[in-house]
Design an enzyme around this catalytic site. Structure first.
Site, PDB file in Angstrom:
ATOM      1  N   CYS A  64      36.037  43.132   4.095  1.00 13.80           N
ATOM      2  CA  CYS A  64      34.803  43.933   4.231  1.00 13.80           C
ATOM      3  C   CYS A  64      35.047  45.021   5.251  1.00 13.80           C
ATOM      4  CB  CYS A  64      33.633  43.013   4.512  1.00 13.80           C
ATOM      5  SG  CYS A  64      32.975  43.070   6.157  1.00 13.80           S
ATOM      6  N   LYS A 117      17.827  36.968   8.872  1.00 15.87           N
ATOM      7  CA  LYS A 117      18.726  36.949   7.699  1.00 15.87           C
ATOM      8  C   LYS A 117      19.780  35.854   7.859  1.00 15.87           C
ATOM      9  CE  LYS A 117      22.231  39.963   7.475  1.00 15.87           C
ATOM     10  NZ  LYS A 117      23.566  39.355   7.309  1.00 15.87           N
ATOM     11  N   ASN A 118      20.417  35.802   9.035  1.00 16.25           N
ATOM     12  CA  ASN A 118      21.553  34.896   9.225  1.00 16.25           C
ATOM     13  C   ASN A 118      21.149  33.444   9.464  1.00 16.25           C
ATOM     14  OD1 ASN A 118      23.158  37.042   8.728  1.00 16.25           O
ATOM     15  ND2 ASN A 118      23.714  37.411  10.864  1.00 16.25           N
ATOM     16  N   ARG A 142      38.155  39.099   7.448  1.00 17.34           N
ATOM     17  CA  ARG A 142      37.189  37.984   7.358  1.00 17.34           C
ATOM     18  C   ARG A 142      37.628  36.881   6.399  1.00 17.34           C
ATOM     19  NH1 ARG A 142      31.156  40.336   7.316  1.00 17.34           N
ATOM     20  NH2 ARG A 142      30.714  38.263   8.118  1.00 17.34           N
TER      21      ARG A 142
HETATM   22  C1  EPZ Z   1      28.484  35.582  10.852  1.00 18.64           C
HETATM   23  O1  EPZ Z   1      29.551  35.990  10.002  1.00 18.64           O
HETATM   24  C2  EPZ Z   1      27.349  36.577  10.613  1.00 18.64           C
HETATM   25  N1  EPZ Z   1      26.971  36.537   9.216  1.00 18.64           N
HETATM   26  C3  EPZ Z   1      27.820  37.979  10.991  1.00 18.64           C
HETATM   27  O2  EPZ Z   1      26.708  38.874  10.872  1.00 18.64           O
HETATM   28  C4  EPZ Z   1      28.253  37.991  12.446  1.00 18.64           C
HETATM   29  O3  EPZ Z   1      28.796  39.243  12.758  1.00 18.64           O
HETATM   30  C5  EPZ Z   1      29.336  36.914  12.661  1.00 18.64           C
HETATM   31  O4  EPZ Z   1      28.873  35.628  12.235  1.00 18.64           O
HETATM   32  C6  EPZ Z   1      29.740  36.796  14.122  1.00 18.64           C
HETATM   33  O5  EPZ Z   1      28.654  36.543  14.925  1.00 18.64           O
HETATM   34  C7  EPZ Z   1      26.159  35.516   8.796  1.00 18.64           C
HETATM   35  O6  EPZ Z   1      25.757  34.638   9.518  1.00 18.64           O
HETATM   36  C8  EPZ Z   1      25.767  35.544   7.347  1.00 18.64           C
HETATM   37  P1  EPZ Z   1      32.674  34.337  11.743  1.00 18.64           P
HETATM   38  P2  EPZ Z   1      30.815  35.034   9.750  1.00 18.64           P
HETATM   39  O7  EPZ Z   1      33.195  33.397  10.731  1.00 18.64           O
HETATM   40  O8  EPZ Z   1      30.393  33.622   9.835  1.00 18.64           O
HETATM   41  C9  EPZ Z   1      37.398  34.877  11.961  1.00 18.64           C
HETATM   42  C10 EPZ Z   1      25.552  40.845  10.272  1.00 18.64           C
HETATM   43  O9  EPZ Z   1      25.698  42.004  10.687  1.00 18.64           O
HETATM   44  N2  EPZ Z   1      37.463  33.812  10.939  1.00 18.64           N
HETATM   45  O10 EPZ Z   1      31.979  33.763  12.925  1.00 18.64           O
HETATM   46  O11 EPZ Z   1      31.485  35.510   8.525  1.00 18.64           O
HETATM   47  C11 EPZ Z   1      36.755  36.150  11.398  1.00 18.64           C
HETATM   48  O12 EPZ Z   1      37.675  36.938  10.698  1.00 18.64           O
HETATM   49  C12 EPZ Z   1      26.802  39.975   9.965  1.00 18.64           C
HETATM   50  O13 EPZ Z   1      24.457  40.304  10.089  1.00 18.64           O
HETATM   51  C13 EPZ Z   1      38.699  33.362  10.507  1.00 18.64           C
HETATM   52  O14 EPZ Z   1      39.738  33.855  10.936  1.00 18.64           O
HETATM   53  O15 EPZ Z   1      31.713  35.386  11.017  1.00 18.64           O
HETATM   54  C14 EPZ Z   1      36.216  36.819  12.636  1.00 18.64           C
HETATM   55  O16 EPZ Z   1      37.209  37.557  13.234  1.00 18.64           O
HETATM   56  C15 EPZ Z   1      28.065  40.767  10.018  1.00 18.64           C
HETATM   57  N3  EPZ Z   1      38.733  32.387   9.559  1.00 18.64           N
HETATM   58  C16 EPZ Z   1      35.826  35.624  13.501  1.00 18.64           C
HETATM   59  O17 EPZ Z   1      36.505  34.476  13.003  1.00 18.64           O
HETATM   60  C17 EPZ Z   1      37.591  31.809   9.063  1.00 18.64           C
HETATM   61  O18 EPZ Z   1      37.681  30.915   8.195  1.00 18.64           O
HETATM   62  C18 EPZ Z   1      34.320  35.324  13.518  1.00 18.64           C
HETATM   63  O19 EPZ Z   1      33.861  35.297  12.202  1.00 18.64           O
HETATM   64  C19 EPZ Z   1      36.357  32.265   9.518  1.00 18.64           C
HETATM   65  C20 EPZ Z   1      36.312  33.270  10.476  1.00 18.64           C
END
Ligand code: EPZ
Length: 420
Positions: free
Chosen positions: A116, A22-23, A121
Site C-alpha cells: 500500500c 473505523k479501526n 505491510r
Molecule cells: C493498523 O494497521 C491500522 N489499521 C493502521 O491505520 C495503523 O496505521 C496501524 O495499525 C499502526 O497503528 C487498522 O487498524 C485497520 P500493523 P495494521 O500491523 O494492523 C509491520 C489508518 O490510517 N508488520 O500494526 O496493518 C508493518 O509492516 C490505518 O487508519 C509486519 O512486518 O498495522 C508495520 O511496519 C493506516 N508483519 C508494522 O508492523 C505483520 O504481519 C505495524 O503494522 C504485520 C505488521
C-alpha cells in the site's frame, strides 16, 4: 473522482462529535463471524471501509440489517469461507476475517493484501501465529489458505506489535483448544475495544491493553449482545489539530482524553490550550504554533495515524521541528504536496526536518492515502486562498461527513462532484 475545494484562513469554531472508530468497527464486525446469535452493534461510522466489510460479510453469508449507525448481524452458518481479491484489494483490513473463519469453520481463504502507499505491510506475523496454533497455511495464486480441524492454544511472540495481527490472533484464540499467550501484543485502544466485545460474547481474555494478552479458548461464543463502537481517537485528534492550525476553538464531543495522551501532550507543548471538559476535549489556538520533535511509536506512543496532520501543523511552527516515522517505511508522501503549498520541509530517510514558515498558500494538491489527505485538508484550512484536493476517495475511507462537519465549524469546504 470527486475533489474537495477549501477557501482557507478562517478560524474554526464550535462543537463536533467524534464518530465511531473505523479501526475498532472493522475488527468488531469481523468478529461477528465467531458466534451464532444476533449481534446488535451501534455507533458504526458511515465510511467506505465499513461498507466494504459489510459487503464482505454478506458475501460470506452473514445476514445484516442496518439502520444507520445501528446494525443487527447474524452469522448462523456461512455460504463460503473465501474473501475475494475484488474486495480485499480495496481494503487490506479484510484480512481480519482470517482468524475468525479459521477458528469457527476450520478453513479460510483470503486474498493476500498487496502493498500500500505507506509501506509493504506484510501479514507474516498473522500467519506465523496461526501456524503456531496448529493451522496449515498455504499461499497460492495470490491467496492464503488456512486449514485446521481445531486451533490449539500457543505462546506467540510478535516481532512487531502489529495491531491487526494481535486482533486476528486474539479472535482465533477465543475458540481454540487451550490457552494462548500473545507477547509483544499491540496495546491500542481498538484492541481493547475488540477484547471487550469478545468478552461480551463469552470469550475469556485478560491482559488486553498491555503487551501480554492471555486467551483461554472456549467451545463457542454467543452473539446475542449489544455493543457500541468506541469514539474515533484519530478523527478526534484531526479536529483538535484543525483548531490549532486555524487558531480556532473546537470542542470534540465524545473524544476520550486517555486515548490521546501523546497527541494532547504535543499540542500543549506547542502552545495550544487543551481542556478536558465533561463529555469531550476542547482545543483553543493561541495565534502561535511552537516547534516540537515527534517520533511515532506503537500505542501509547505518538500515533503514526496523526503524523501527517502534525506535519501540516508544524509547517507553520515558529522554529525548527523534526518528525520521525518509525512504523511505516513510506509514510512521508504528503511532504511533497505540503511543499507545493509553501511548506519548507526536508526529508532524510524516515525523518522530516520542518523549518516553520509564516504562511501557506492554497494550491491544487493530490491525496495519496487516508491520513495524508487529512493533512492536506488541514493545510488548506490554514492557507491563504483556495486549495483543491483530488483523489478524496482516500478521505471517505476514514472520515465521516468531513465537509459537513468542517462547514458546521465555519470552514469554507465544498465537494466538487466529478462526473465520470
Ligand atoms: C493498523 O494497521 C491500522 N489499521 C493502521 O491505520 C495503523 O496505521 C496501524 O495499525 C499502526 O497503528 C487498522 O487498524 C485497520 P500493523 P495494521 O500491523 O494492523 C509491520 C489508518 O490510517 N508488520 O500494526 O496493518 C508493518 O509492516 C490505518 O487508519 C509486519 O512486518 O498495522 C508495520 O511496519 C493506516 N508483519 C508494522 O508492523 C505483520 O504481519 C505495524 O503494522 C504485520 C505488521
Amino acid at each position: 473522482m470527486d475533489k474537495i475545494r477549501i477557501k482557507g484562513g478562517k478560524p474554526l469554531k464550535g462543537e463536533v462529535r467524534a464518530s465511531g472508530a473505523k479501526n475498532a468497527a472493522l475488527p468488531v464486525l469481523a468478529a461477528t463471524l465467531l458466534g451464532r446469535g444476533e449481534y446488535r452493534i451501534s455507533n458504526l461510522p458511515d465510511l467506505r471501509d465499513v461498507v466494504t466489510i459489510k459487503r464482505l460479510l454478506t458475501h460470506l453469508g452473514a445476514e445484516i440489517q442496518s439502520d444507520g449507525p445501528q446494525w443487527s448481524i447474524r452469522t448462523p452458518d456461512l455460504k463460503r469461507c473465501e474473501a475475494p481479491y475484488e474486495l480485499v484489494k480495496t481494503m487490506r483490513a479484510s484480512v481480519l476475517v482470517l482468524g475468525p473463519l479459521a477458528a469457527r469453520f476450520g478453513e479460510a481463504k483470503v486474498s493476500l493484501p498487496g502493498g500500500c502507499a505507506i509501506g509493504a505491510r506484510p501479514i507474516n506475523l498473522h500467519l506465523m501465529g496461526l501456524e503456531k496454533m496448529g493451522a496449515e497455511v498455504k499461499i497460492e495464486h495470490g491467496y492464503v489458505s488456512v486449514n485446521a480441524r481445531r486451533l490449539r492454544g500457543a505462546r506467540i511472540y510478535l516481532d512487531s506489535a502489529s495491531v491487526t495481527g494481535t486482533e486476528n490472533l486474539m479472535m482465533a484464540a477465543s475458540l481454540a483448544d487451550g490457552v494462548t499467550v500473545i507477547e509483544n501484543a499491540a496495546r491500542e485502544p481498538e484492541v481493547t475495544d475488540l477484547a471487550e466485545f469478545l468478552i461480551r460474547c463469552g470469550a475469556r481474555i485478560s491482559g488486553y491493553g498491555t503487551n501480554v494478552i492471555t486467551i483461554e479458548g472456549v467451545d463457542s461464543l454467543d452473539g446475542s449482545t449489544n455493543f457500541g463502537i468506541m469514539p474515533d481517537r484519530i478523527e478526534a485528534g484531526t479536529y483538535l489539530t484543525a483548531a490549532a492550525i486555524t487558531n480556532g476553538d473546537i470542542f470534540v464531543r465524545d473524544a476520550n482524553p486517555r486515548h490521546l495522551d501523546a497527541v494532547l501532550l504535543k499540542l500543549r507543548e506547542i502552545g495550544i490550550a487543551i481542556r478536558e471538559e465533561p463529555g469531550g476535549i476542547r482545543a483553543i489556538g493561541s495565534g502561535k504554533i511552537g516547534a516540537a520533535d515527534i517520533t511515532t511509536f506503537p500505542y501509547p506512543g505518538f500515533p503514526t495515524d496523526m503524523q501527517a496532520q502534525f506535519m501540516a501543523l508544524l509547517s507553520l511552527c515558529s522554529g525548527l521541528s523534526v518528525i520521525t516515522e518509525t512504523i511505516f517505511e513510506n509514510r512521508l508522501t504528503h511532504v511533497a504536496e505540503l511543499r507545493r503549498m509553501g511548506a519548507d520541509i526536508t526529508v532524510q530517510g524516515n525523518t522530516a526536518i520542518i523549518k516553520g514558515v509564516q504562511r501557506l498558500s492554497g494550491a491544487p494538491v493530490m491525496a495519496s492515502d487516508l491520513r495524508a489527505s487529512a493533512s492536506l485538508v488541514l493545510a488548506g484550512l490554514a492557507a491563504e486562498g483556495e486549495t483543491e484536493i483530488s483523489r478524496v476517495y482516500h478521505l471517505d475511507r476514514g472520515y465521516e461527513h468531513l465537509e459537513q462537519k468542517l462547514s458546521n465549524l465555519g470552514g469554507d469546504v465544498t465537494r466538487v462532484k466529478q462526473t465520470p
